[in-house]
Design a protein around this motif. Structure first.
Motif, PDB file in Angstrom:
ATOM      1  N   LEU A 128       0.852  -1.180   0.000  1.00  0.00           N
ATOM      2  CA  LEU A 128       0.000   0.000   0.000  1.00  0.00           C
ATOM      3  C   LEU A 128       0.891   1.234   0.000  1.00  0.00           C
ATOM      4  O   LEU A 128       1.796   1.342   0.824  1.00  0.00           O
ATOM      5  N   SER A 129       0.661   2.137  -0.933  1.00  0.00           N
ATOM      6  CA  SER A 129       1.421   3.387  -1.020  1.00  0.00           C
ATOM      7  C   SER A 129       0.666   4.509  -0.315  1.00  0.00           C
ATOM      8  O   SER A 129      -0.566   4.530  -0.303  1.00  0.00           O
ATOM      9  N   TYR A 130       1.439   5.452   0.241  1.00  0.00           N
ATOM     10  CA  TYR A 130       0.878   6.606   0.930  1.00  0.00           C
ATOM     11  C   TYR A 130       1.362   7.891   0.270  1.00  0.00           C
ATOM     12  O   TYR A 130       2.503   7.977  -0.177  1.00  0.00           O
ATOM     13  N   VAL A 131       0.486   8.900   0.249  1.00  0.00           N
ATOM     14  CA  VAL A 131       0.797  10.224  -0.280  1.00  0.00           C
ATOM     15  C   VAL A 131       0.805  11.202   0.887  1.00  0.00           C
ATOM     16  O   VAL A 131      -0.096  11.184   1.737  1.00  0.00           O
ATOM     17  N   LEU A 132       1.815  12.059   0.936  1.00  0.00           N
ATOM     18  CA  LEU A 132       1.969  13.044   1.995  1.00  0.00           C
ATOM     19  C   LEU A 132       0.969  14.184   1.810  1.00  0.00           C
ATOM     20  O   LEU A 132       0.834  14.724   0.713  1.00  0.00           O
ATOM     21  N   VAL A 133       0.262  14.545   2.901  1.00  0.00           N
ATOM     22  CA  VAL A 133      -0.676  15.671   2.874  1.00  0.00           C
ATOM     23  C   VAL A 133      -0.408  16.580   4.070  1.00  0.00           C
ATOM     24  O   VAL A 133       0.083  16.135   5.102  1.00  0.00           O
ATOM     25  N   ASP A 134      -0.730  17.860   3.912  1.00  0.00           N
ATOM     26  CA  ASP A 134      -0.573  18.826   4.998  1.00  0.00           C
ATOM     27  C   ASP A 134      -1.754  18.814   5.962  1.00  0.00           C
ATOM     28  O   ASP A 134      -1.603  19.121   7.139  1.00  0.00           O
ATOM     29  N   ASP A 135      -2.943  18.492   5.442  1.00  0.00           N
ATOM     30  CA  ASP A 135      -4.164  18.523   6.235  1.00  0.00           C
ATOM     31  C   ASP A 135      -4.961  17.256   5.927  1.00  0.00           C
ATOM     32  O   ASP A 135      -5.644  17.177   4.901  1.00  0.00           O
ATOM     33  N   LEU A 136      -4.842  16.264   6.802  1.00  0.00           N
ATOM     34  CA  LEU A 136      -5.469  14.960   6.556  1.00  0.00           C
ATOM     35  C   LEU A 136      -6.980  15.069   6.423  1.00  0.00           C
ATOM     36  O   LEU A 136      -7.575  14.459   5.528  1.00  0.00           O
ATOM     37  N   LYS A 137      -7.617  15.836   7.285  1.00  0.00           N
ATOM     38  CA  LYS A 137      -9.077  15.972   7.218  1.00  0.00           C
ATOM     39  C   LYS A 137      -9.506  16.586   5.887  1.00  0.00           C
ATOM     40  O   LYS A 137     -10.422  16.083   5.224  1.00  0.00           O
ATOM     41  N   ALA A 138      -8.846  17.656   5.468  1.00  0.00           N
ATOM     42  CA  ALA A 138      -9.204  18.316   4.205  1.00  0.00           C
ATOM     43  C   ALA A 138      -8.978  17.384   3.020  1.00  0.00           C
ATOM     44  O   ALA A 138      -9.809  17.316   2.109  1.00  0.00           O
ATOM     45  N   ALA A 139      -7.857  16.661   3.018  1.00  0.00           N
ATOM     46  CA  ALA A 139      -7.567  15.751   1.910  1.00  0.00           C
ATOM     47  C   ALA A 139      -8.560  14.586   1.876  1.00  0.00           C
ATOM     48  O   ALA A 139      -9.006  14.161   0.806  1.00  0.00           O
ATOM     49  N   THR A 140      -8.926  14.073   3.053  1.00  0.00           N
ATOM     50  CA  THR A 140      -9.911  12.987   3.128  1.00  0.00           C
ATOM     51  C   THR A 140     -11.263  13.476   2.624  1.00  0.00           C
ATOM     52  O   THR A 140     -11.937  12.793   1.839  1.00  0.00           O
ATOM     53  N   ASP A 141     -11.686  14.652   3.072  1.00  0.00           N
ATOM     54  CA  ASP A 141     -12.964  15.218   2.627  1.00  0.00           C
ATOM     55  C   ASP A 141     -12.974  15.435   1.117  1.00  0.00           C
ATOM     56  O   ASP A 141     -13.973  15.167   0.444  1.00  0.00           O
ATOM     57  N   LYS A 142     -11.858  15.918   0.571  1.00  0.00           N
ATOM     58  CA  LYS A 142     -11.768  16.152  -0.873  1.00  0.00           C
ATOM     59  C   LYS A 142     -11.847  14.835  -1.641  1.00  0.00           C
ATOM     60  O   LYS A 142     -12.556  14.741  -2.656  1.00  0.00           O
ATOM     61  N   ALA A 143     -11.150  13.799  -1.153  1.00  0.00           N
ATOM     62  CA  ALA A 143     -11.214  12.489  -1.803  1.00  0.00           C
ATOM     63  C   ALA A 143     -12.652  11.963  -1.803  1.00  0.00           C
ATOM     64  O   ALA A 143     -13.152  11.463  -2.821  1.00  0.00           O
ATOM     65  N   ARG A 144     -13.321  12.090  -0.647  1.00  0.00           N
ATOM     66  CA  ARG A 144     -14.715  11.642  -0.531  1.00  0.00           C
ATOM     67  C   ARG A 144     -15.600  12.392  -1.531  1.00  0.00           C
ATOM     68  O   ARG A 144     -16.411  11.783  -2.232  1.00  0.00           O
ATOM     69  N   LYS A 145     -15.432  13.717  -1.614  1.00  0.00           N
ATOM     70  CA  LYS A 145     -16.236  14.539  -2.519  1.00  0.00           C
ATOM     71  C   LYS A 145     -16.009  14.140  -3.985  1.00  0.00           C
ATOM     72  O   LYS A 145     -16.918  14.218  -4.806  1.00  0.00           O
ATOM     73  N   LEU A 146     -14.791  13.689  -4.296  1.00  0.00           N
ATOM     74  CA  LEU A 146     -14.467  13.285  -5.668  1.00  0.00           C
ATOM     75  C   LEU A 146     -14.860  11.839  -5.982  1.00  0.00           C
ATOM     76  O   LEU A 146     -14.599  11.354  -7.075  1.00  0.00           O
ATOM     77  N   GLY A 147     -15.476  11.145  -5.007  1.00  0.00           N
ATOM     78  CA  GLY A 147     -15.998   9.809  -5.267  1.00  0.00           C
ATOM     79  C   GLY A 147     -15.272   8.670  -4.580  1.00  0.00           C
ATOM     80  O   GLY A 147     -15.571   7.500  -4.832  1.00  0.00           O
ATOM     81  N   ALA A 148     -14.319   8.968  -3.698  1.00  0.00           N
ATOM     82  CA  ALA A 148     -13.607   7.915  -2.975  1.00  0.00           C
ATOM     83  C   ALA A 148     -14.502   7.303  -1.908  1.00  0.00           C
ATOM     84  O   ALA A 148     -15.392   7.964  -1.361  1.00  0.00           O
ATOM     85  N   THR A 149     -14.242   6.039  -1.600  1.00  0.00           N
ATOM     86  CA  THR A 149     -14.875   5.359  -0.479  1.00  0.00           C
ATOM     87  C   THR A 149     -13.829   5.244   0.617  1.00  0.00           C
ATOM     88  O   THR A 149     -12.763   4.652   0.406  1.00  0.00           O
ATOM     89  N   ILE A 150     -14.103   5.824   1.759  1.00  0.00           N
ATOM     90  CA  ILE A 150     -13.145   5.844   2.857  1.00  0.00           C
ATOM     91  C   ILE A 150     -13.214   4.513   3.605  1.00  0.00           C
ATOM     92  O   ILE A 150     -14.271   4.096   4.065  1.00  0.00           O
TER      93      ILE A 150
END
Length: 120
Positions: free
Chosen positions: A66-88
């Motif tokens: 499993l690969s990981y991508v570095l983010v500055d704001d985990l909550k914002a990045a998670t919310d953005k992924a969800r909004k773009l169609g990701a399943t958390i």
């Protein structure tokens, strides 16, 4: 510049076999760290992205990377992924004193992790 890949993690069904195989295959230095609930093995690969090996948390699932991508704001990045169609799959999960992570599947089913290191 966009967010870089920062960590690659092997979720292994047999930790000893994985450590021996990858340590010899790539001449990696693999260092054990006792976490509160398990052993975790850091992979020191020299230049480039490092990684880790941990016990596969899902029974009856083959070992997987499993690969990981570095983010500055985990909550914002998670919310953005969800909004773009990701399943958390796992949201804002602490990883000891190191940071926190989210794991999601993209709209096509590919799995990716987000990583925010703990501020020191």
């Amino acid at each position: 510049m966009g967010n870089p890949f920062c960590h690659c993690e092997l979720n292994a069904n047999d930790l000893d076999v994985a450590r021996e195989f990858y340590g010899k295959l790539f001449d990696w230095k693999i260092e054990g760290i006792q976490m509160p609930d398990r052993m975790y093995y850091m992979i020191h690969a020299g230049e480039g992205t490092g990684g880790g090996i941990m016990q596969n948390p899902m029974p009856n699932v083959p070992s997987f990377w499993l690969s990981y991508v570095l983010v500055d704001d985990l909550k914002a990045a998670t919310d953005k992924a969800r909004k773009l169609g990701a399943t958390i799959m796992l949201e804002n999960h602490p990883a000891g004193d190191f940071g926190s992570l989210t794991i999601f599947t993209d709209p096509q089913g590919a799995v990716l992790g987000l990583w925010q290191p703990k501020e020191r």
